[in-house]
Design a protein around this motif. Structure first.
Motif, PDB file in Angstrom:
ATOM      1  N   GLY A   1      15.102 -10.246  -5.307  1.00  0.00           N
ATOM      2  CA  GLY A   1      16.215 -10.906  -5.500  1.00  0.00           C
ATOM      3  C   GLY A   1      15.496 -12.519  -5.383  1.00  0.00           C
ATOM      4  O   GLY A   1      15.636 -13.400  -6.041  1.00  0.00           O
ATOM      5  N   LEU A   2      14.840 -12.706  -4.003  1.00  0.00           N
ATOM      6  CA  LEU A   2      14.461 -14.044  -3.772  1.00  0.00           C
ATOM      7  C   LEU A   2      13.293 -13.823  -2.784  1.00  0.00           C
ATOM      8  O   LEU A   2      13.222 -12.888  -1.813  1.00  0.00           O
ATOM      9  N   GLY A   3      12.079 -14.339  -3.377  1.00  0.00           N
ATOM     10  CA  GLY A   3      10.710 -14.388  -2.441  1.00  0.00           C
ATOM     11  C   GLY A   3      10.210 -12.965  -2.814  1.00  0.00           C
ATOM     12  O   GLY A   3       9.616 -12.629  -3.872  1.00  0.00           O
ATOM     13  N   GLY A   4      10.143 -12.195  -1.691  1.00  0.00           N
ATOM     14  CA  GLY A   4       9.564 -10.910  -1.677  1.00  0.00           C
ATOM     15  C   GLY A   4       9.297 -10.135  -0.375  1.00  0.00           C
ATOM     16  O   GLY A   4       9.860  -9.192   0.118  1.00  0.00           O
ATOM     17  N   ARG A   5       8.758 -11.098   0.410  1.00  0.00           N
ATOM     18  CA  ARG A   5       8.323 -10.415   1.635  1.00  0.00           C
ATOM     19  C   ARG A   5       9.570 -10.063   2.680  1.00  0.00           C
ATOM     20  O   ARG A   5       9.624  -8.807   3.122  1.00  0.00           O
ATOM     21  N   LEU A   6      10.580 -10.874   2.473  1.00  0.00           N
ATOM     22  CA  LEU A   6      11.805 -10.539   3.404  1.00  0.00           C
ATOM     23  C   LEU A   6      12.804 -10.180   2.487  1.00  0.00           C
ATOM     24  O   LEU A   6      14.186 -10.122   2.897  1.00  0.00           O
ATOM     25  N   ASP A   7      12.753  -9.883   1.287  1.00  0.00           N
ATOM     26  CA  ASP A   7      13.798  -9.588   0.459  1.00  0.00           C
ATOM     27  C   ASP A   7      14.278  -8.089   0.696  1.00  0.00           C
ATOM     28  O   ASP A   7      13.453  -7.306   1.039  1.00  0.00           O
ATOM     29  N   SER A   8      15.660  -7.892   0.587  1.00  0.00           N
ATOM     30  CA  SER A   8      16.235  -6.481   0.808  1.00  0.00           C
ATOM     31  C   SER A   8      15.738  -5.449  -0.247  1.00  0.00           C
ATOM     32  O   SER A   8      15.661  -4.490   0.375  1.00  0.00           O
ATOM     33  N   THR A   9      15.102  -5.772  -1.171  1.00  0.00           N
ATOM     34  CA  THR A   9      14.631  -4.851  -1.882  1.00  0.00           C
ATOM     35  C   THR A   9      13.164  -4.170  -1.392  1.00  0.00           C
ATOM     36  O   THR A   9      12.486  -3.260  -1.943  1.00  0.00           O
ATOM     37  N   ASN A  10      12.476  -5.084  -0.540  1.00  0.00           N
ATOM     38  CA  ASN A  10      11.051  -4.631  -0.006  1.00  0.00           C
ATOM     39  C   ASN A  10      10.999  -3.550   0.925  1.00  0.00           C
ATOM     40  O   ASN A  10      10.061  -3.529   1.393  1.00  0.00           O
ATOM     41  N   ILE A  11      11.998  -2.663   0.974  1.00  0.00           N
ATOM     42  CA  ILE A  11      11.902  -1.514   1.784  1.00  0.00           C
ATOM     43  C   ILE A  11      11.391  -0.313   0.840  1.00  0.00           C
ATOM     44  O   ILE A  11      11.180   0.687   1.410  1.00  0.00           O
ATOM     45  N   VAL A  12      11.289  -0.566  -0.267  1.00  0.00           N
ATOM     46  CA  VAL A  12      10.792   0.444  -0.987  1.00  0.00           C
ATOM     47  C   VAL A  12       9.326   0.515  -1.187  1.00  0.00           C
ATOM     48  O   VAL A  12       8.652  -0.548  -0.998  1.00  0.00           O
ATOM     49  N   HIS A  13       8.934   1.605  -1.338  1.00  0.00           N
ATOM     50  CA  HIS A  13       7.554   1.747  -1.327  1.00  0.00           C
ATOM     51  C   HIS A  13       7.195   2.516  -2.769  1.00  0.00           C
ATOM     52  O   HIS A  13       7.272   3.590  -3.134  1.00  0.00           O
ATOM     53  N   PRO A  14       6.847   1.431  -3.830  1.00  0.00           N
ATOM     54  CA  PRO A  14       6.677   1.919  -4.991  1.00  0.00           C
ATOM     55  C   PRO A  14       5.379   2.512  -5.565  1.00  0.00           C
ATOM     56  O   PRO A  14       4.345   2.452  -4.524  1.00  0.00           O
ATOM     57  N   VAL A  15       5.283   2.715  -6.917  1.00  0.00           N
ATOM     58  CA  VAL A  15       3.912   3.343  -7.444  1.00  0.00           C
ATOM     59  C   VAL A  15       3.272   1.964  -7.889  1.00  0.00           C
ATOM     60  O   VAL A  15       2.159   2.415  -8.178  1.00  0.00           O
ATOM     61  N   LEU A  16       3.783   1.138  -8.251  1.00  0.00           N
ATOM     62  CA  LEU A  16       3.191  -0.209  -8.747  1.00  0.00           C
ATOM     63  C   LEU A  16       4.174  -1.178  -8.517  1.00  0.00           C
ATOM     64  O   LEU A  16       5.335  -1.129  -8.454  1.00  0.00           O
ATOM     65  N   SER A  17       3.425  -2.286  -8.251  1.00  0.00           N
ATOM     66  CA  SER A  17       4.056  -3.656  -7.969  1.00  0.00           C
ATOM     67  C   SER A  17       3.448  -4.605  -9.209  1.00  0.00           C
ATOM     68  O   SER A  17       2.434  -4.612  -9.558  1.00  0.00           O
ATOM     69  N   ILE A  18       4.479  -5.440  -9.692  1.00  0.00           N
ATOM     70  CA  ILE A  18       4.327  -6.468 -10.762  1.00  0.00           C
ATOM     71  C   ILE A  18       4.659  -7.825 -10.066  1.00  0.00           C
ATOM     72  O   ILE A  18       5.854  -8.147  -9.440  1.00  0.00           O
ATOM     73  N   ILE A  19       3.550  -8.942 -10.268  1.00  0.00           N
ATOM     74  CA  ILE A  19       4.128 -10.229  -9.888  1.00  0.00           C
ATOM     75  C   ILE A  19       3.981 -10.828 -11.222  1.00  0.00           C
ATOM     76  O   ILE A  19       2.729 -11.067 -11.402  1.00  0.00           O
ATOM     77  N   THR A  20       5.041 -11.365 -11.779  1.00  0.00           N
ATOM     78  CA  THR A  20       4.936 -12.203 -12.815  1.00  0.00           C
ATOM     79  C   THR A  20       4.425 -13.440 -13.107  1.00  0.00           C
ATOM     80  O   THR A  20       3.317 -13.395 -13.374  1.00  0.00           O
ATOM     81  N   THR A  21       4.835 -14.521 -12.420  1.00  0.00           N
ATOM     82  CA  THR A  21       4.497 -15.567 -12.367  1.00  0.00           C
ATOM     83  C   THR A  21       4.731 -16.208 -10.908  1.00  0.00           C
ATOM     84  O   THR A  21       5.555 -15.881 -10.340  1.00  0.00           O
ATOM     85  N   ILE A  22       3.973 -17.601 -10.605  1.00  0.00           N
ATOM     86  CA  ILE A  22       4.428 -18.318  -9.691  1.00  0.00           C
ATOM     87  C   ILE A  22       4.765 -19.750  -9.935  1.00  0.00           C
ATOM     88  O   ILE A  22       4.147 -20.236 -10.579  1.00  0.00           O
ATOM     89  N   GLY A  23       5.990 -20.132  -9.166  1.00  0.00           N
ATOM     90  CA  GLY A  23       6.230 -21.807  -9.532  1.00  0.00           C
ATOM     91  C   GLY A  23       6.805 -22.133  -8.324  1.00  0.00           C
ATOM     92  O   GLY A  23       7.287 -21.496  -7.461  1.00  0.00           O
TER      93      GLY A  23
END
Length: 428
Positions: free
Chosen positions: A146-168
């Protein structure tokens, strides 16, 4: 809550709590719900721009290969339910109502706790985890940050793969005022030993990601170094490109989404599909990649709303998005008269965004609209000029444009995705 309308009213009512960074509330809810997040095979997708498009392309590839794919995305364009979907089909009103009732019991209990009740986004995230784990199990879930990443509510997931698209430079009031600070927050989704695919290119941002990946002992696949998407031509509805990675090569792929920037998003999606095929035995053939990309549709991304007159909607809501949009306009319509209707949030760098839009527009109009953070007439007036002015009613203005439009004129409606949603729901 007995009806969908009541459930939606309660969910949206949680907006009053504002943004509440941190994972304590999510972790508490997950424990009470029997940890649905641990039952999912997931891909976690973060970044400043391109999250939605990359998610949509990867979903389409996996769906073409015969998998059932859950997606959690934000914000919505046409209907709230689309935020939680399976193979592009939105969750039902009845399921929203049932899930909201389940989460509300927990939310009410949390009000008296030190960390307080959940935010709207935390509620929706918890609903998604529970839905994909227990109500509608799927083969894989794509979770968009949703916003950011480190403290985002989705960040409780332990995925098989992470994608970081772009930074701006976006959401600087929450994420920091430098690319390195923002990259630190985005890189917060990196988990120990879980590979990361990225198209980040700025040295100061990439250094942060490389350092984080090294600390987490994870593999890094970098666009331009480890895999490449090379644009070759524009088509009526998308872009053609070549792709190569350590795992596959495609001489000709075509996106179903228009815009030069979509090549990078598509390359991320293809690389992710490659990884899932090679390391997780997903049965993805070349034709699944080809047809999946070409058949991708994602509302509000250089989307044609009308052919005659030609009206395009694009949710370019920050500086990087606006630059990608103007590059695409100049590439696709070099001989057309370009009229742009723009609406943004007042906390965005309006001056920089407007200057970039002026480089592509013959006429530029600003559209105040009803949303708590939306820029209003007084916010736009400092940027008014002979070729840039504020409209009183964007709905009336669009109707008038349709009546008087010239043969070689193109209307591009852009800015906040909330504005694009408003336009589509009311007028198209």
């Amino acid at each position: 809550m007995e009806t969908y309308e009541e459930a939606l009213s309660w969910i949206h009512g949680r907006l009053r709590t504002g943004m509440k960074p941190g994972l304590a509330r999510m972790e508490w809810m997950m424990e009470k719900l029997n940890h649905p997040e641990r039952r999912l095979k997931a891909v976690h997708i973060g970044g400043t721009n391109g999250k939605g498009s990359t998610t949509s392309m990867l979903r389409s590839i996996l769906q073409e290969a015969g998998y059932e794919v859950g997606t959690f995305t934000s914000p919505y364009i046409e209907q709230f339910n689309e935020r939680i979907s399976v193979n592009g089909q939105s969750i039902s009103d009845d399921d929203i109502t049932v899930l909201a009732n389940k989460i509300r019991i927990l939310a009410d209990e949390m009000e008296d706790m030190p960390f307080g009740g959940p935010s709207e986004f935390e509620i929706i995230t918890a609903m998604a985890f529970y839905y994909f784990a227990f109500v509608r199990p799927v083969d894989i879930v794509l979770f968009e940050v949703g916003l950011g990443g480190r403290l985002d509510s989705t960040n409780i997931v332990h995925p098989v793969l992470s994608i970081i698209t772009t930074i701006g430079m976006d959401h600087i009031q929450f994420l920091g005022d430098s690319l390195a600070d923002i990259a630190f927050e985005k890189a917060g989704i990196v988990k120990s030993g879980i590979p990361v695919i990225t198209a980040v290119h700025q040295p100061e941002a990439l250094d942060v990601i490389k350092r984080t990946v090294q600390e987490k002992k994870a593999a890094l696949y970098l666009e331009g170094r480890d895999f490449n998407g090379t644009w070759t031509a524009s088509t009526t509805g998308g872009e053609q490109f070549q792709f190569d990675s350590p795992f596959s090569k495609h001489d000709r792929l075509e996106t179903g989404l228009a815009g030069l920037h979509q090549v990078k998003n598509a390359a991320l999606a293809v690389m992710a599909a490659d990884y899932l095929r090679v390391f997780y035995s997903f049965l993805i053939e070349k034709e699944h990649v080809e047809f999946g990309l070409k058949n991708t549709r994602w509302p509000g991304r250089f989307e044609t709303l009308s052919e005659n007159p030609l009206i395009i909607a694009d949710g370019a809501h920050n500086e990087e998005g606006i630059k990608a949009l103007t590059d695409t306009i100049k590439s696709r319509f070099p001989d057309k008269k370009i009229t742009i209707l723009f609406a943004a949030m007042k906390d965005k760098p309006l001056g920089n965004m407007i200057d970039e839009l002026k480089s592509a527009a013959d006429l530029l109009y600003f559209a105040p609209f009803s949303f708590p953070r939306a820029a209003q007439k007084e916010d736009y007036e400092p940027f008014a000029s002979e070729k840039a002015s504020v409209v009183e009613s964007y709905a009336a203005w669009i109707r008038n444009f349709k009546e008087r439009v010239l043969k070689d004129e193109v209307l591009v409606i852009t800015g906040s995705l909330y504005f694009i949603s408003d336009v589509k729901n009311q007028l198209i």
